[in-house]
Structures are given as structure tokens and as C-alpha cells.
Design a protein around this motif. Sequence first.
Motif, PDB file in Angstrom:
ATOM      1  N   THR A 253       0.803  -1.226   0.000  1.00 18.28           N
ATOM      2  CA  THR A 253       0.000   0.000   0.000  1.00 18.28           C
ATOM      3  C   THR A 253       0.832   1.270   0.000  1.00 18.28           C
ATOM      4  OG1 THR A 253      -0.201  -0.168   2.413  1.00 18.28           O
ATOM      5  CG2 THR A 253      -1.995  -1.081   1.092  1.00 18.28           C
ATOM      6  N   GLN A 254       2.119   1.193   0.387  1.00 21.01           N
ATOM      7  CA  GLN A 254       2.942   2.410   0.332  1.00 21.01           C
ATOM      8  C   GLN A 254       3.126   2.885  -1.107  1.00 21.01           C
ATOM      9  OE1 GLN A 254       3.941  -0.558   1.445  1.00 21.01           O
ATOM     10  NE2 GLN A 254       6.136  -0.953   1.112  1.00 21.01           N
ATOM     11  N   ASP A 257       0.345   5.098  -1.990  1.00 20.14           N
ATOM     12  CA  ASP A 257       0.567   6.465  -1.510  1.00 20.14           C
ATOM     13  C   ASP A 257       1.313   7.283  -2.554  1.00 20.14           C
ATOM     14  OD1 ASP A 257      -0.620   5.685   0.854  1.00 20.14           O
ATOM     15  OD2 ASP A 257       1.280   5.323   1.891  1.00 20.14           O
ATOM     16  N   TYR A 258       2.407   6.720  -3.079  1.00 22.98           N
ATOM     17  CA  TYR A 258       3.197   7.442  -4.078  1.00 22.98           C
ATOM     18  C   TYR A 258       2.353   7.761  -5.314  1.00 22.98           C
ATOM     19  CZ  TYR A 258       6.996   5.441  -1.260  1.00 22.98           C
ATOM     20  OH  TYR A 258       7.802   5.062  -0.226  1.00 22.98           O
ATOM     21  N   TYR A 261      -0.152  10.572  -4.600  1.00 28.09           N
ATOM     22  CA  TYR A 261       0.523  11.865  -4.485  1.00 28.09           C
ATOM     23  C   TYR A 261       0.888  12.428  -5.862  1.00 28.09           C
ATOM     24  CZ  TYR A 261       1.243  10.548   0.439  1.00 28.09           C
ATOM     25  OH  TYR A 261       1.071  10.158   1.736  1.00 28.09           O
ATOM     26  N   TYR A 445      -9.435   6.513  -1.198  1.00 29.50           N
ATOM     27  CA  TYR A 445      -8.123   6.533  -0.550  1.00 29.50           C
ATOM     28  C   TYR A 445      -8.237   7.161   0.851  1.00 29.50           C
ATOM     29  CZ  TYR A 445      -3.174   7.876   0.056  1.00 29.50           C
ATOM     30  OH  TYR A 445      -1.909   8.058   0.522  1.00 29.50           O
ATOM     31  N   ILE A 449      -7.919   5.425   4.797  1.00 30.89           N
ATOM     32  CA  ILE A 449      -7.078   5.968   5.870  1.00 30.89           C
ATOM     33  C   ILE A 449      -7.927   6.233   7.115  1.00 30.89           C
ATOM     34  CG2 ILE A 449      -5.682   7.953   6.552  1.00 30.89           C
ATOM     35  CD1 ILE A 449      -4.795   8.159   3.613  1.00 30.89           C
TER      36      ILE A 449
END
Length: 503
Positions: A253-254, A257-258, A261, A445, A449
Amino acid sequence: MSLTLDEIQDFKGKYPKQIWSLFFSEMWERFCFYGMRGMLVFFMISQLDLHEKEANLQYAATQAFVYAFTFIGGLFADKVLGFRKSLFWGGLLMIVGSLILATDPHNYFFLGISFTVVGTGFFKPNISSMVGQLYKPNDSRADAGFSLFYAGINLGALLGGYLCITIGKGEIFTNLIPENLRWNVAFGLAAIVMVISLINFVFTQRSLGTIGLQPGHPDNEIKSAPIPKWQEYGVYVLSLIFVPIIMVMVAKTQYTDYFMYTIGPLTLIYLFYEMTKVTVAERKKLLAALVFILFSILFWGIYEQSGGSLSIFAAKNLNKDLLGLDPNGVNNSGGAFFIIFLAPIIGLLWIWLNKRKIEPNTIIKFGLGFIFLGLGYYVLFATKFFANLQGVTSLNFFTIALLVITLGELCLSPIGLSIMTKLSTKNLQGMMMGMWFLASAYGQYVAGIIGAGLATAKKGSTNYDALITYTDGYKQLGLYAIIAGVVLILISPFVKKLMQEVK
């Protein structure tokens, strides 16, 4: 072509006849989508042994990529494939993904999900765009048409949302389906209904005239050079290359994030670039569309707890006092149930108000959507007052919250689809519809969170403690939604000027 675009748009009565065939195809696609959506978090926790927080983040990544790829699917439809070919290709990918999951959901979960992510990206935005083209610009019946379309597709969401999760959990058909095959059958249903959807669309094309044709097609309304075959085939190959990339990014999942962004700022830069090529009046309309898009991110971030934290809440904190129904099934399908009955009524209400020249403008409808959403989350907060000492509360009261939240959705979502088609220039409709769904990706997204935060319980805490954590969180979300609704209503005169003649 048997029908011209003018003949299609010059229909009598409230609805064009083609809308019924289109929502039938969309209905089965939504069965597939909502059936899978309802199973994701529960399956990851109960079958893949993921922690609740991790499952929420995985769910957010999956849903975010689903909606993010609607932007890419809309862009390729505008520039290369056309709406029809894009829709059909997306449906084929969804069938492949569903079959993979039906074969072995435990070992090939992320591979199957990745196929459905890319497939949905090609299918979803383009059928909505075709509905918009059934109407002439500024036809006051368009909002009612999208509301009806929304009701029709939610029949699929109702069936898929309830049947898939209850089959997987073993709540229904337990005598017919062996225990070790329940999840296989649940995922397999999605493949079956997508085949039905595509077969229906093949026959639907006969009545669509020029709507949805590939750019450069001799009968297309906008004349342009034919698209080279290598470009069309290149889109198909590129979309297949995306599958393993998505598989890695959803599993880790990181990486999501990228991606999130990056994709948002790049999309805005591309939109601003396209704005330089249009007239001042068209630019103002696109700016108005951007206001709707940005606020929708907040709406979906709050609304889309249903697939994440509310899925866990339903499994752990709700009883079966509503006709003995499964709480997860109700959570997945309750909103769709209410939409089926309320959407035609709301659509006819807009027509009735329009005839009397008292229909609220679209931005005020958006504001009302947020206010109903906030009130619904306050009802979710109030479920704690009906809980026993084991932290189990009333499914009946929970369902009332779904009803109020659904009223909010009906003020925003079908109207949002309609306003994107009205405010877009003709050659940017697919992209703007994709941006609308990209905003949903950011909403998903954010929702994940938020859900992950709600699912982080202290070590040794009881089920009652978890209930209090969830309901207090829902109270905060309700407050944010109501504030956003008030802000939208206050800025409505400014946005109305940007929209110009669009109602």
C-alpha cells in the motif's frame, strides 16, 4: 446508422428508450463491482488473516485504483477507442479477473483483483458518458434520466452486494454449496453476470446511432482522421501491462501512496493545459466542474466507509433484528435498496420543481447531499445508545442511517454524472467523466485511511470499546459533512456564474 443523433435526442416523454438497455448492462456490471467490493475487507480478514487496519488500507488501495483507472479509461476512449470499444474491452478484463478469483481466491486474490481494477476503468466512465449523449445540451430531463439510470444500476448493486457476501460467509445456500467452495462460487457469480452485461450491450448498440463510436469512424458526429490500428492494439497491450503493476501496488500500500501523491497533480496540470485550448466561456464551465470534483473527494471519503470500517462494524457490532438478515449483507446492499425506490421519486421531484421554476441549482443539491450525509453519520453515532454490554447494537437503527445517507447520495452522485456531461466540452467528456471518478479514487483513498484509524483499537480492548471508538469517529465525520454542505450552499452564487446557462 438506423438513427441519427438528433432523432435519438428528440424523444418524447421523460426518458429516452435507449436508457433502459444501457442501465441493464450497467446493472450487471454493478452486480460484479459491488459484490466484490462487499467481500474484500471481510475476505482479507477472515481468509487471508490480515489485521483490520491492514485490510482497510488494502481495500482503500484497491478501490482507489478502480476509480483512478476510470480517468485513464475515459482518456483512451476519447482519444483512441471510443466509448463502445472501451466498454467492451473493460468488460472482458472484468470477466477474466472474476474467473481467476473464482478458480482460487486465496492464492490469486491480488491478480484477479488487478484485472477487475483495469477492466472497471475502461467500462465505468464510458457507459455514463453515453447516457449523457442521449440528451441535447441543457435538456432539463437529463437529471431525471441520470437518477433513473442510477436506480436501475443499483438493482445490480442490491443483488450483488447481498448475495456475494452472504454466499461467501455461508449465510445462504449452505445445503447447495460445499463449505470449501463458498468463496469460489461468490466470486464466480461476478463472471457470469458480466457475460450477461456484454451480451446485452452487443444488442444495445443497434439503437445508439452514432453515440460511442470510435474517433475517426466514418459515421462519427465529429469528423477526424481514422485511428491507426496499431494505436488501438497498443491500448489493449498497455492495459494488460498495467495488471502486474497494479497487483504489486495494491499488495504494497505504500506504493499506492506514491501513486496518489502523483496522479492528482498531474491530472490537474493536464486539465489546465486543455483549458488553454478552449474559449473563455468553456473554461469557466470547466472551472465549475472542478469545484464539484474537489468537493466530491470529501463526500466519498466520508461516504465510502461502507466497504471498510462499516464492514467490520457490521460483522462485530450489529445484531440480526431486521428480519433475520445478515448485517454485512444489509451494509453492502441497503443503500442500493433505498436508491431503487427513491431515485425515480427524486428524479420526478426535480422535474416537478423545474416546471414551477423552484428547482434548486446543482451546487445547492450538492450542499444538501453533504447535509444528509452528515445527518446519516449522526444516526450511526446514535446506534451506541442501543448497544448491549457486549457492544452489539441494532441493525434496524443502523439501516435508518443508511436511508438518510442514501438521500445524500441521491442529491450528489447521479447529479454529478449529469453535470460533468453538461459542463464538459464535447471532445473532453470522457476525460471529465474520468476526473469525476478520479475524485472518487481520492475519496476511497481517504476513506481507507479514516477506516484504518478507526480500526486501531488499544490492546486488550473489548468489543464495546471498539463500538464506542467507531461511533465517536462517525460523529466527527458527520460534523465535517454538514460544514462542507453549508460552505457549498454559501458559495453557490459564485459557482452558478461560472456555470453560465447550465442549470
